[in-house]
Write a protein that holds these residues in place. Structure first.
Motif, PDB file in Angstrom:
ATOM      1  N   VAL A   1       0.758  -7.447  -9.466  1.00 60.27           N
ATOM      2  CA  VAL A   1       1.603  -7.518  -8.271  1.00 60.27           C
ATOM      3  C   VAL A   1       1.498  -8.880  -7.598  1.00 60.27           C
ATOM      4  O   VAL A   1       2.503  -9.465  -7.167  1.00 60.27           O
ATOM      5  CB  VAL A   1       1.223  -6.398  -7.274  1.00 60.27           C
ATOM      6  N   SER A   2       0.277  -9.400  -7.481  1.00 60.74           N
ATOM      7  CA  SER A   2       0.060 -10.650  -6.743  1.00 60.74           C
ATOM      8  C   SER A   2       0.007 -11.875  -7.635  1.00 60.74           C
ATOM      9  O   SER A   2      -0.217 -12.983  -7.156  1.00 60.74           O
ATOM     10  CB  SER A   2      -1.244 -10.553  -5.938  1.00 60.74           C
ATOM     11  N   ASN A   3       0.203 -11.687  -8.940  1.00 61.21           N
ATOM     12  CA  ASN A   3       0.167 -12.808  -9.888  1.00 61.21           C
ATOM     13  C   ASN A   3      -1.153 -13.583  -9.765  1.00 61.21           C
ATOM     14  O   ASN A   3      -1.194 -14.802  -9.656  1.00 61.21           O
ATOM     15  CB  ASN A   3       1.345 -13.756  -9.657  1.00 61.21           C
ATOM     16  N   SER A   4      -2.252 -12.822  -9.779  1.00 61.10           N
ATOM     17  CA  SER A   4      -3.579 -13.399  -9.606  1.00 61.10           C
ATOM     18  C   SER A   4      -4.439 -13.072 -10.822  1.00 61.10           C
ATOM     19  O   SER A   4      -4.155 -12.131 -11.567  1.00 61.10           O
ATOM     20  CB  SER A   4      -4.233 -12.837  -8.336  1.00 61.10           C
ATOM     21  N   ASP A   5      -5.502 -13.854 -11.025  1.00 57.82           N
ATOM     22  CA  ASP A   5      -6.454 -13.539 -12.090  1.00 57.82           C
ATOM     23  C   ASP A   5      -7.818 -13.140 -11.523  1.00 57.82           C
ATOM     24  O   ASP A   5      -8.804 -13.052 -12.240  1.00 57.82           O
ATOM     25  CB  ASP A   5      -6.610 -14.712 -13.061  1.00 57.82           C
ATOM     26  N   SER A   6      -7.865 -12.880 -10.200  1.00 59.26           N
ATOM     27  CA  SER A   6      -9.112 -12.498  -9.551  1.00 59.26           C
ATOM     28  C   SER A   6      -9.484 -11.059  -9.891  1.00 59.26           C
ATOM     29  O   SER A   6      -8.626 -10.178  -9.929  1.00 59.26           O
ATOM     30  CB  SER A   6      -8.996 -12.642  -8.029  1.00 59.26           C
ATOM     31  N   LEU A   7     -10.771 -10.813 -10.113  1.00 55.40           N
ATOM     32  CA  LEU A   7     -11.247  -9.464 -10.404  1.00 55.40           C
ATOM     33  C   LEU A   7     -11.365  -8.610  -9.150  1.00 55.40           C
ATOM     34  O   LEU A   7     -11.701  -7.436  -9.235  1.00 55.40           O
ATOM     35  CB  LEU A   7     -12.624  -9.530 -11.085  1.00 55.40           C
ATOM     36  N   PHE A   8     -11.093  -9.185  -7.988  1.00 51.43           N
ATOM     37  CA  PHE A   8     -11.299  -8.475  -6.727  1.00 51.43           C
ATOM     38  C   PHE A   8     -10.002  -8.327  -5.937  1.00 51.43           C
ATOM     39  O   PHE A   8     -10.007  -8.293  -4.715  1.00 51.43           O
ATOM     40  CB  PHE A   8     -12.363  -9.181  -5.891  1.00 51.43           C
ATOM     41  N   CYS A   9      -8.885  -8.203  -6.640  1.00 56.13           N
ATOM     42  CA  CYS A   9      -7.574  -7.998  -6.018  1.00 56.13           C
ATOM     43  C   CYS A   9      -7.109  -6.594  -6.396  1.00 56.13           C
ATOM     44  O   CYS A   9      -6.700  -6.355  -7.533  1.00 56.13           O
ATOM     45  CB  CYS A   9      -6.587  -9.062  -6.514  1.00 56.13           C
ATOM     46  N   PHE A  10      -7.200  -5.659  -5.440  1.00 55.13           N
ATOM     47  CA  PHE A  10      -6.983  -4.249  -5.755  1.00 55.13           C
ATOM     48  C   PHE A  10      -5.696  -3.711  -5.139  1.00 55.13           C
ATOM     49  O   PHE A  10      -5.433  -3.899  -3.955  1.00 55.13           O
ATOM     50  CB  PHE A  10      -8.159  -3.403  -5.250  1.00 55.13           C
ATOM     51  N   ASP A  11      -4.911  -3.018  -5.961  1.00 52.18           N
ATOM     52  CA  ASP A  11      -3.719  -2.298  -5.504  1.00 52.18           C
ATOM     53  C   ASP A  11      -4.123  -0.835  -5.407  1.00 52.18           C
ATOM     54  O   ASP A  11      -4.054  -0.094  -6.372  1.00 52.18           O
ATOM     55  CB  ASP A  11      -2.588  -2.498  -6.509  1.00 52.18           C
ATOM     56  N   ASP A  12      -4.586  -0.394  -4.222  1.00 47.55           N
ATOM     57  CA  ASP A  12      -5.219   0.915  -4.098  1.00 47.55           C
ATOM     58  C   ASP A  12      -4.201   2.024  -3.838  1.00 47.55           C
ATOM     59  O   ASP A  12      -3.005   1.852  -4.061  1.00 47.55           O
ATOM     60  CB  ASP A  12      -6.306   0.890  -3.024  1.00 47.55           C
ATOM     61  N   THR A  13      -4.665   3.156  -3.338  1.00 47.15           N
ATOM     62  CA  THR A  13      -3.795   4.330  -3.180  1.00 47.15           C
ATOM     63  C   THR A  13      -2.828   4.219  -2.009  1.00 47.15           C
ATOM     64  O   THR A  13      -1.892   4.998  -1.911  1.00 47.15           O
ATOM     65  CB  THR A  13      -4.658   5.596  -2.970  1.00 47.15           C
ATOM     66  N   PHE A  14      -3.057   3.259  -1.097  1.00 47.13           N
ATOM     67  CA  PHE A  14      -2.151   3.084   0.041  1.00 47.13           C
ATOM     68  C   PHE A  14      -0.951   2.223  -0.361  1.00 47.13           C
ATOM     69  O   PHE A  14      -1.066   1.332  -1.198  1.00 47.13           O
ATOM     70  CB  PHE A  14      -2.879   2.427   1.219  1.00 47.13           C
ATOM     71  N   ASN A  15       0.177   2.493   0.260  1.00 44.64           N
ATOM     72  CA  ASN A  15       1.387   1.723  -0.022  1.00 44.64           C
ATOM     73  C   ASN A  15       1.366   0.429   0.773  1.00 44.64           C
ATOM     74  O   ASN A  15       1.917   0.340   1.871  1.00 44.64           O
ATOM     75  CB  ASN A  15       2.638   2.549   0.324  1.00 44.64           C
ATOM     76  N   ARG A  16       0.690  -0.599   0.249  1.00 43.01           N
ATOM     77  CA  ARG A  16       0.546  -1.875   0.934  1.00 43.01           C
ATOM     78  C   ARG A  16       0.322  -2.963  -0.106  1.00 43.01           C
ATOM     79  O   ARG A  16       0.153  -2.687  -1.295  1.00 43.01           O
ATOM     80  CB  ARG A  16      -0.637  -1.830   1.903  1.00 43.01           C
ATOM     81  N   SER A  17       0.314  -4.200   0.354  1.00 47.42           N
ATOM     82  CA  SER A  17       0.068  -5.314  -0.557  1.00 47.42           C
ATOM     83  C   SER A  17      -1.358  -5.234  -1.076  1.00 47.42           C
ATOM     84  O   SER A  17      -2.249  -4.705  -0.399  1.00 47.42           O
ATOM     85  CB  SER A  17       0.284  -6.644   0.168  1.00 47.42           C
ATOM     86  N   PRO A  18      -1.607  -5.753  -2.283  1.00 48.55           N
ATOM     87  CA  PRO A  18      -2.969  -5.721  -2.836  1.00 48.55           C
ATOM     88  C   PRO A  18      -3.975  -6.358  -1.875  1.00 48.55           C
ATOM     89  O   PRO A  18      -3.691  -7.367  -1.232  1.00 48.55           O
ATOM     90  CB  PRO A  18      -2.839  -6.543  -4.122  1.00 48.55           C
ATOM     91  N   ILE A  19      -5.152  -5.729  -1.762  1.00 54.02           N
ATOM     92  CA  ILE A  19      -6.193  -6.236  -0.881  1.00 54.02           C
ATOM     93  C   ILE A  19      -7.214  -7.028  -1.695  1.00 54.02           C
ATOM     94  O   ILE A  19      -7.438  -6.767  -2.868  1.00 54.02           O
ATOM     95  CB  ILE A  19      -6.901  -5.088  -0.133  1.00 54.02           C
ATOM     96  N   ASN A  20      -7.819  -8.019  -1.057  1.00 52.04           N
ATOM     97  CA  ASN A  20      -8.819  -8.846  -1.719  1.00 52.04           C
ATOM     98  C   ASN A  20     -10.202  -8.522  -1.159  1.00 52.04           C
ATOM     99  O   ASN A  20     -10.426  -8.620   0.050  1.00 52.04           O
ATOM    100  CB  ASN A  20      -8.522 -10.332  -1.509  1.00 52.04           C
ATOM    101  N   MET A  21     -11.107  -8.133  -2.015  1.00 53.51           N
ATOM    102  CA  MET A  21     -12.487  -7.871  -1.610  1.00 53.51           C
ATOM    103  C   MET A  21     -13.230  -9.208  -1.659  1.00 53.51           C
ATOM    104  O   MET A  21     -13.271  -9.863  -2.701  1.00 53.51           O
ATOM    105  CB  MET A  21     -13.125  -6.869  -2.570  1.00 53.51           C
TER     106      MET A  21
END
Length: 752
Positions: free
Chosen positions: A511-531
């Motif tokens: 979704v975010s065109n990223s290669d980070s291992l900490f970019c999660f598209d979780d169960t909520f309908n929102r943009s991917p979050i970064n840990m």
């Protein structure tokens, strides 16, 4: 023009009166030069994952913004660029890291705030006396030198407590501190750390609630928690501010036409001279606490279980619940779909049993425990009125209920749409288990077995691991010393954690065109979050696995330094006979051995480590004394010792246990079945796994250890399942491994 300034102009290809610094392109600058906020990368290696955001603007003491001072933003930018790009300034090397760039900028912002508070920017009237005043002010923290508390009191007295700005957050009304702080130009972060200011806010809240009882404000307990407060800076931090100021001085002397503020003025003179006259103490070198061994083991145990035991079931549950949620949303809308799927999540039941299992799940997306305030009598009264033929409105009027309260009670009374709320569950939602607990578990494993820094771990990307001829390796960016990517030896459980992060972040990366291992598209309908922080979800995870808080209600705070220190201390003080400082220095990627020595300054560190082990042993031994069944081995010896004491009270049992441990030099090894005392002097021969003069702890199993007099079975440690990987012939009875153990123990006996 001086030689040094001509060098700068020649490099910049500009004339003495041009401002070509702003026209040049810098690899480390990722945003427009003209902006008040800069996104920067590591100036040593612009391809590194290390980034930072710098803000040139900030509060101006007394009210207003630094950007309102003529030319100051350009002066700060030019100073930063010169500090990064050139090393021709006396006693000052180039700034070569993002953090050093941030420190330089913040130091100058602090200095100009102090000068403005003294008498404004009257550069023509600057004297040596004012320089001395500035030096003295800089020794104190800003909240002290700039009189934050008196300014705050004056502002509130003028405005009036009842007229203070208020904001609502999650139905909680509280004072809008930012508006107040901006009005008087003080830094809110420094204000938050001053206990005197926080105590004053407590009194303000009391006055506000007395004057406006219908508009109650509630103060966050964390805000009002007073802590010990040192008014002065540490010697090291003070030196950093002096050096940044001295560098700015030298820059203006070399390029007087490029600076508007404090050009060719000695603000502080010589930084070393000012430092030597300061009488400030160095920062406390013992600020990094050692992780208690039992806490570390419990956290790592729970984390590995999440990765190995529960992850697959969580992914399966997500697939099922996501499909159900999509289907129900089309029919019922998002709100009711969520309630229906929450019920399905609870009805799934115990998908996987085991210690720290998140099953049965409490909900799909979010779960919040609600205190039940409706009694069975309330429900009975409502049903009686409805059965008597009263209309809903008449019932609401009779019972004094709002429409929402009536609807909720009527559903509860008739058990309509209960959504399986009565089904037992763990209180953990799928979102929390899968996108908070699982990635946190992966982080704990990576930190524990690689000893890397936070920025290095959170900079990990896909394809960062590889199997070489001699085993697994993981590629990390080495942030402070090497400033490049390097391969580190690793263990299979770390690789499993990385694979899990790849799976968790797969959708988010797409979704975010990223290669980070900490970019999660979780169960909520929102943009991917970064840990991006280790402590995200740590508190709730520790609550869930049963790590108790201290008497003060606080809990151990984890950071990268604790894991790195634990790694070093375990290496040196758990396996000290084979310790090698040079190897440990290389593994930590320190520049020289003296950096590593900071982690191991003490024999004190080793002493603390052993004391924690002894306390843990004593606690477990005493706890097992009253257990059912025949006491054997170490427990029987300790029980006999305690019985010999005439007046044994519970407190004395621990003291006796500690004394017994010390006198008998008990050595503790954690094995799959609990704690093994087989390597204790004079107890080795009692072990069931004793072979050719050696104890084979690596062969621990239920069959091997059952009934062994050197075993203390501890439920917090003992595995509740068989590990298939450890039942292979290679692991169960390896001649190479046993030879290595005998060789190691043989060396130890020779040394002893």
């Amino acid at each position: 023009m001086s030689n040094s300034s001509s060098i700068i102009y020649r490099i910049l290809d500009g004339s003495p009166h041009s401002k070509d610094i702003s026209q040049r392109k810098y690899d480390w600058l990722q945003s427009e030069y003209s902006g008040l906020t800069w996104n920067i990368r590591d100036p040593e290696n612009p391809s590194s994952p290390i980034t930072e955001t710098l803000s040139f603007d900030g509060p101006l003491i007394g009210g207003g913004r630094l950007s309102e001072i003529e030319g100051l933003m350009d002066d700060l930018k030019q100073s930063l660029v010169l500090a990064v790009e050139f090393s021709i300034f006396k006693k000052h090397a180039k700034i070569r890291s993002c953090s050093a760039m941030r420190h330089h900028l913040n130091a100058l912002k602090r200095v100009f705030n102090e000068i403005y508070d003294m008498d404004g920017f009257c550069w023509s009237e600057w004297t040596r006396g004012k320089s001395q005043i500035l030096i003295e002010r800089l020794k104190n923290k800003p909240s002290v030198s700039q009189s934050y508390l008196p300014r705050l009191k004056e502002y509130i007295n003028n405005v009036g407590v009842a007229n203070l700005p208020v904001r609502s957050s999650k139905s909680i009304n509280k004072i809008n501190y930012e508006v107040v702080y901006d009005a008087i130009g003080i830094n809110r972060f420094h204000a938050q750390r001053n206990p005197n200011i926080q105590e004053y806010w407590d009194r303000v809240y009391e006055m506000y609630n007395d004057q406006l009882p219908l508009k109650k404000l509630r103060r966050d307990k964390r805000e009002s928690r007073a802590t010990a407060y040192q008014k002065t800076l540490s010697r090291d931090y003070y030196h950093d501010i002096l050096r940044a100021t001295e560098l700015y001085q030298e820059q203006t002397y070399l390029l007087p036409n490029q600076f508007v503020n404090a050009s060719m003025i000695k603000l502080i003179g010589d930084s070393y001279e000012a430092l030597n006259l300061s009488n400030l103490k160095p920062a406390n070198g013992s600020r990094t606490r050692n992780i208690p061994v039992p806490l570390f083991l419990k956290l790592v145990d729970a984390s590995i279980r999440y990765i190995l035991d529960y992850s697959e079931a969580l992914f399966d549950a997500e697939k099922i619940l996501a499909e159900k949620h999509e289907c129900y949303t089309k029919r019922l809308g998002n709100y009711l779909a969520g309630k229906e799927v929450n019920g399905i999540a609870r009805e799934m039941g115990m998908l996987v049993e085991g210690r720290y299992s998140p099953f049965p799940l409490a909900s799909y997306k979010h779960y919040q425990a609600r205190e039940e305030k409706i009694s069975q009598k309330d429900l009975s009264d409502l049903c009686s009125l409805l059965d008597a033929g009263l209309s809903p409105k008449q019932v609401r009027d009779r019972l004094g209920l709002s429409k929402g309260q009536f609807d909720y009670r009527s559903k509860r009374a008739r058990k309509i749409h209960n959504y399986s709320r009565d089904v037992p569950h763990t209180g953990v939602s799928l979102q929390k288990a899968l996108y908070q607990f699982l990635p946190l578990s992966c982080l704990v494993v990576i930190f524990a077995f690689s000893a890397r820094r936070e920025s290095e771990v959170f900079g990990m990307t896909t394809d960062c691991y590889k199997k070489f001829y001699d085993g697994w390796r993981v590629k990390f960016y080495v942030a402070k010393s090497r400033r490049r990517h390097e391969w580190f030896t690793s263990v299979p459980v770390v690789i499993k954690a990385i694979e899990m992060l790849e799976r968790l972040s797969e959708s988010g990366r797409q979704v975010s065109n990223s290669d980070s291992l900490f970019c999660f598209d979780d169960t909520f309908n929102r943009s991917p979050i970064n840990m991006d922080r280790l402590n995200i979800a740590m508190e709730s995870f520790l609550d869930f696995i049963g790590v108790e808080k201290s008497e003060g209600g606080e809990r151990f705070k984890f950071s990268e330094h604790q894991f790195r220190r634990f790694f070093a201390v375990m290496y040196f003080y758990r396996y000290e006979k084979q310790a090698d400082l040079e190897a440990l220095t290389y593994e930590l990627r320190h520049e020289d051995w003296s950096n590593t020595a900071v982690y191991l300054t003490e024999q004190e560190c080793g002493r603390i480590f052993r004391e924690v082990e002894k306390e843990f042993m004593a606690e477990k031994l005493v706890g097992m004394l009253g257990a059912e069944g025949e006491t054997r081995g170490v427990l029987r010896d300790l029980s006999d010792r305690i019985k010999q004491t005439i007046d044994v009270v519970p407190e004395n049992r621990s003291v006796i246990a500690m004394k017994y441990i010390e006198e008998n030099s008990l050595r503790m090894d954690f094995i799959s079945e609990g704690i093994c005392f087989g390597n204790t002097p004079r107890r080795s021969e009692l072990s069931k796994c004793y072979s050719d003069g050696y104890v084979m702890c690596h062969r621990a199993s239920e069959e091997m250890c059952d009934g062994c007099p050197n075993l203390l079975p501890v439920e917090d440690i003992k595995n509740d399942r068989s590990v298939a990987a450890m039942q292979t012939p290679e692991c169960d009875s390896s001649s190479i491994l046993e030879a290595a153990i005998k060789l190691s123990m043989g060396d130890r006996k020779v040394e002893g």
